[in-house]
Design an enzyme around this catalytic site. Structure first.
Site, mmCIF file in Angstrom:
data_model
loop_
_atom_site.group_PDB
_atom_site.id
_atom_site.type_symbol
_atom_site.label_atom_id
_atom_site.label_comp_id
_atom_site.label_asym_id
_atom_site.label_seq_id
_atom_site.Cartn_x
_atom_site.Cartn_y
_atom_site.Cartn_z
ATOM 1 C CE LYS A 54 -3.895 -2.393 2.130
ATOM 2 N NZ LYS A 54 -4.697 -2.742 3.290
ATOM 3 C CD GLN A 98 -3.663 -4.534 6.291
ATOM 4 O OE1 GLN A 98 -3.749 -3.465 5.686
ATOM 5 N NE2 GLN A 98 -4.101 -5.664 5.779
ATOM 6 C CG ASP A 121 -9.808 0.023 4.907
ATOM 7 O OD1 ASP A 121 -9.530 -0.442 3.791
ATOM 8 O OD2 ASP A 121 -9.111 -0.154 5.922
HETATM 9 N N1 GUN Z 1 -7.163 -6.805 6.003
HETATM 10 C C1 GUN Z 1 -7.523 -7.546 4.920
HETATM 11 N N2 GUN Z 1 -8.099 -6.757 3.986
HETATM 12 C C2 GUN Z 1 -8.100 -5.498 4.493
HETATM 13 C C3 GUN Z 1 -8.568 -4.255 3.991
HETATM 14 O O1 GUN Z 1 -9.104 -4.135 2.869
HETATM 15 N N3 GUN Z 1 -8.382 -3.188 4.813
HETATM 16 C C4 GUN Z 1 -7.808 -3.298 6.030
HETATM 17 N N4 GUN Z 1 -7.691 -2.195 6.759
HETATM 18 N N5 GUN Z 1 -7.377 -4.438 6.529
HETATM 19 C C5 GUN Z 1 -7.523 -5.532 5.749
#
Ligand code: GUN
Length: 284
Positions: A54, A98, A121
């Site tokens: 990311k 995350q 998100d």
């Molecule tokens: N863990 C797995 N997929 C995601 C996501 O799309 N966003 C976040 N914040 N954590 C994740």
């Protein structure tokens, strides 16, 4: 006949180039650089890879990024304090924690601590509600990426039978809302569904998001169906594979996404799109 492969890498590249151009224009015209803050707690290797990807995608698109890493035993109050500071920082446009978080955390409370205007998100209850009402502020990145892939492959949505396997807050539920908003007839299957193949065989569009390697096999899908594989699993020999058994399904499907190189790159792309959108909204 073998299915059309929906190439997530190629689509992600095209969309990221557009986003980089828009970010450069925003910087040149208004002096604003889109900025994403990512919080990682603990040493889960998969989460560490996702966060690294990311941050690197931000840099490549000319976005700013902030990465905050905490040990697995950190006090939740420390992380909540950092979220409060990022909420108040006008130069930060997106905040992402995350998931999953270690046991001492109330994950919902952490997600609710992010101001909805920076919740790129789309996991804050207010943003979940807005999506459900058909008026989304931020569309969760993975289902958003899937919708872009369906659009790029010209998959007809109106009246189509869409079957989603998996009911998570991150993928299954928001995916159902997005497909419903495009007038699909939506079925959501899960671990307690009685006859999974009965449902999957009826799907014009099948989205697999369960986290079980190769569980959807060619005999479970309708000839010509569009098969979207959200799973990322590792086989015993360490190779990445999806929830879909690609080799058997590609002989039956009309279109299919590979793993790797399918939905994964689009998820991060849509995170960039949401962060740019958030930065642009500060001007309104
Ligand atoms: N863990 C797995 N997929 C995601 C996501 O799309 N966003 C976040 N914040 N954590 C994740």
């Amino acid at each position: 006949m073998s299915a059309q492969i929906i190439d997530g890498n190629a689509l992600a590249q095209t969309v990221r180039t557009e986003l980089a151009e828009k970010a450069a224009a925003l910087k040149a015209s208004r002096g604003i650089t889109p900025c994403l803050a990512v919080i990682l707690v603990g040493e889960d290797p998969a989460s560490a890879v996702y966060v690294r990807n990311k941050v690197s995608a931000c840099e490549k698109a000319g976005f700013r990024s902030i990465k905050e890493v905490y040990p697995a035993d950190v006090e939740p109050a420390v992380v909540l304090g950092k979220i409060a500071a990022l909420n108040a920082d006008p130069d930060v446009h997106g905040i992402l924690v995350q998931l999953p978080l270690p046991k001492q955390f109330d994950a919902d409370a952490v997600l609710e601590a992010i101001v909805p205007e920076k919740d790129v998100d789309g996991f804050h209850a207010e943003n979940v509600g807005a999506l459900m009402q058909g008026n989304p502020r931020f569309i969760p990145c993975t289902p958003y990426g899937v919708m872009k892939m369906l659009e790029s492959a010209n998959v007809p949505l109106k009246g189509a039978e869409a079957v989603i396997v998996g009911r998570s807050n991150i993928v299954g539920k928001p995916m159902a809302m997005l497909l419903l908003a495009q007038s699909c007839t939506v079925t959501v299957c899960h671990s307690q569904s009685k006859d999974l193949a009965f449902h999957t065989k009826r799907a014009d569009i099948l989205v697999a998001a369960v986290g079980r390697a190769k569980m959807i096999t060619g005999d479970m899908i309708k000839p010509g169906a569009t098969v979207i594989d959200v799973g990322i699993n590792r086989t015993a020999d360490g190779k990445l594979c999806g929830d879909v058994d690609f080799d058997s399904c590609k002989e039956v499907a009309g279109a299919i996404t590979p793993v790797p190189g399918g939905v994964g790159p689009m998820t991060i792309t849509m995170l960039l799109a949401n962060t740019l959108e958030s930065a642009e909204r500060t001007l309104k």
